[in-house]
Scaffold this motif. Structure first.
Motif, PDB file in Angstrom:
ATOM      1  N   TRP A  90       6.182 100.154  -0.400  1.00  0.00           N
ATOM      2  CA  TRP A  90       7.135 100.164  -1.521  1.00  0.00           C
ATOM      3  C   TRP A  90       8.292 101.113  -1.244  1.00  0.00           C
ATOM      4  O   TRP A  90       9.454 100.790  -1.502  1.00  0.00           O
ATOM      5  CB  TRP A  90       6.413 100.571  -2.807  1.00  0.00           C
ATOM      6  N   HIS A  99      10.695  99.558   1.378  1.00  0.00           N
ATOM      7  CA  HIS A  99      11.535  98.524   0.783  1.00  0.00           C
ATOM      8  C   HIS A  99      12.620  99.152  -0.104  1.00  0.00           C
ATOM      9  O   HIS A  99      13.786  98.745  -0.056  1.00  0.00           O
ATOM     10  CB  HIS A  99      10.683  97.567  -0.066  1.00  0.00           C
ATOM     11  N   THR A 100      12.222 100.132  -0.907  1.00  0.00           N
ATOM     12  CA  THR A 100      13.158 100.734  -1.853  1.00  0.00           C
ATOM     13  C   THR A 100      14.282 101.482  -1.139  1.00  0.00           C
ATOM     14  O   THR A 100      15.464 101.327  -1.476  1.00  0.00           O
ATOM     15  CB  THR A 100      12.417 101.690  -2.800  1.00  0.00           C
ATOM     16  N   PHE A 145      15.401 101.101   1.910  1.00  0.00           N
ATOM     17  CA  PHE A 145      16.270 100.176   2.634  1.00  0.00           C
ATOM     18  C   PHE A 145      17.249  99.485   1.684  1.00  0.00           C
ATOM     19  O   PHE A 145      18.459  99.421   1.963  1.00  0.00           O
ATOM     20  CB  PHE A 145      15.423  99.127   3.367  1.00  0.00           C
ATOM     21  N   CYS A 146      16.751  98.975   0.561  1.00  0.00           N
ATOM     22  CA  CYS A 146      17.613  98.257  -0.379  1.00  0.00           C
ATOM     23  C   CYS A 146      18.609  99.197  -1.062  1.00  0.00           C
ATOM     24  O   CYS A 146      19.773  98.821  -1.282  1.00  0.00           O
ATOM     25  CB  CYS A 146      16.766  97.535  -1.417  1.00  0.00           C
ATOM     26  N   LEU A 147      18.185 100.422  -1.366  1.00  0.00           N
ATOM     27  CA  LEU A 147      19.115 101.373  -1.970  1.00  0.00           C
ATOM     28  C   LEU A 147      20.193 101.785  -0.972  1.00  0.00           C
ATOM     29  O   LEU A 147      21.356 101.991  -1.354  1.00  0.00           O
ATOM     30  CB  LEU A 147      18.364 102.606  -2.467  1.00  0.00           C
ATOM     31  N   MET A 172      21.388  99.815   1.348  1.00  0.00           N
ATOM     32  CA  MET A 172      22.314  98.686   1.363  1.00  0.00           C
ATOM     33  C   MET A 172      23.207  98.697   0.134  1.00  0.00           C
ATOM     34  O   MET A 172      24.408  98.394   0.213  1.00  0.00           O
ATOM     35  CB  MET A 172      21.523  97.376   1.432  1.00  0.00           C
ATOM     36  N   LEU A 173      22.638  99.053  -1.029  1.00  0.00           N
ATOM     37  CA  LEU A 173      23.432  99.121  -2.258  1.00  0.00           C
ATOM     38  C   LEU A 173      24.505 100.201  -2.153  1.00  0.00           C
ATOM     39  O   LEU A 173      25.673  99.979  -2.531  1.00  0.00           O
ATOM     40  CB  LEU A 173      22.527  99.398  -3.451  1.00  0.00           C
ATOM     41  N   THR A 180      18.245  98.149  -9.168  1.00  0.00           N
ATOM     42  CA  THR A 180      17.865  97.687  -7.833  1.00  0.00           C
ATOM     43  C   THR A 180      16.424  98.069  -7.517  1.00  0.00           C
ATOM     44  O   THR A 180      15.666  97.275  -6.947  1.00  0.00           O
ATOM     45  CB  THR A 180      18.807  98.286  -6.782  1.00  0.00           C
ATOM     46  N   VAL A 211      13.434  95.508  -6.497  1.00  0.00           N
ATOM     47  CA  VAL A 211      12.710  95.726  -5.241  1.00  0.00           C
ATOM     48  C   VAL A 211      11.210  95.825  -5.498  1.00  0.00           C
ATOM     49  O   VAL A 211      10.389  95.295  -4.733  1.00  0.00           O
ATOM     50  CB  VAL A 211      13.225  96.993  -4.541  1.00  0.00           C
ATOM     51  N   CYS A 261       8.591  93.465  -3.800  1.00  0.00           N
ATOM     52  CA  CYS A 261       7.647  94.135  -2.900  1.00  0.00           C
ATOM     53  C   CYS A 261       6.207  93.849  -3.310  1.00  0.00           C
ATOM     54  O   CYS A 261       5.356  93.547  -2.459  1.00  0.00           O
ATOM     55  CB  CYS A 261       7.919  95.637  -2.895  1.00  0.00           C
ATOM     56  N   SER A 291       9.520  84.487  -3.868  1.00  0.00           N
ATOM     57  CA  SER A 291      10.535  85.517  -4.095  1.00  0.00           C
ATOM     58  C   SER A 291      11.854  84.895  -4.538  1.00  0.00           C
ATOM     59  O   SER A 291      12.508  85.379  -5.470  1.00  0.00           O
ATOM     60  CB  SER A 291      10.743  86.346  -2.821  1.00  0.00           C
TER      61      SER A 291
END
Length: 218
Positions: A27, A30-31, A33-35, A37-38, A72, A76, A80, A96
């Motif tokens: 978790w 994933h979090t 990485f996505c943050l 990108m944001l 976000t 995620v 996830c 998904s």
């Protein structure tokens, strides 16, 4: 799906990691990485939207950015948890996509229900085509009472439902010429949006963690 199919979860468990550690490490990965990108998107978007964002106070922009970060994180978490509970990579990917589409359509449906007017006007004319009267009729599909309160809270929980007041808040600062012209009632809503996102993250994170701990890692 890849961790299930290639035995990644099983190997981590064999080497001494607990299921809780495996779940939260996935978790967190994933979090983060996505943050990241944001934040890259926001950093690249801000100079391009300078004219739109410049009228908005810095504190307001920081609050909006925090709302998007928490939103976000909640999305995620949903994706996830889904990917960790579904062993098939293909099925996980399809579910998904369907989940994201379902969240979008749910937000649109709730917004349509909440923005429906309580009354609609019907004009009456005589045979000569002359206006006679105007009748106000209550829309039977209008949502009121406890159902409206429930849909409102649900709208603020869903990602697209949060995006609308956030983007509208930026528009308000651009279309008003003086601070006295602003309607600050929407600020009360935006201040609580991170709590909705954190609540959604906590609920589905706890559900995913509980289910994952009961699964046999093969």
């Amino acid at each position: 799906g890849r961790e299930h199919g290639e035995g990644g979860f099983r190997n981590k468990a064999v080497t001494g990691f607990t299921k809780g550690q495996i779940f939260f490490s996935e978790w967190l990965l994933h979090t983060v990485f996505c943050l990241a990108m944001l934040l890259l998107f926001l950093a690249g978007f801000a100079p391009l939207a300078h004219e739109v964002l410049s009228p908005v106070p810095a504190g307001m922009l920081a609050l909006i950015a925090l709302c998007f970060v928490c939103m976000t994180g909640s999305v995620v978490t949903l994706l996830c948890v889904l990917s960790m509970l579904v062993s098939s990579r293909a099925v996980s990917a399809i579910l998904s996509v369907l989940l994201v589409i379902g969240l979008l359509f749910a937000s649109y449906a709730i917004d349509a229900a909440l923005t429906r007017p309580q009354y609609y006007l019907v004009e009456h004319y005589n045979e000569a085509g002359e206006f006679v009267s105007l009748q106000k009729i209550e829309d039977p599909r209008y949502v009121d009472g406890a159902a409206r309160t429930l849909l409102t809270h649900l709208s603020y929980t869903l990602p697209l439902g949060q995006s609308e007041p956030l983007l509208e808040s930026i528009a308000i600062w651009n279309y008003s010429n003086a601070e006295a012209d602003h309607d600050f009632s929407w600020l009360k809503i935006i201040k609580f949006l991170p709590l909705y996102s954190l609540g959604l993250t906590a609920i589905f994170g706890a559900i995913g963690y509980t289910v994952f701990r009961r699964r046999d890692l093969k």
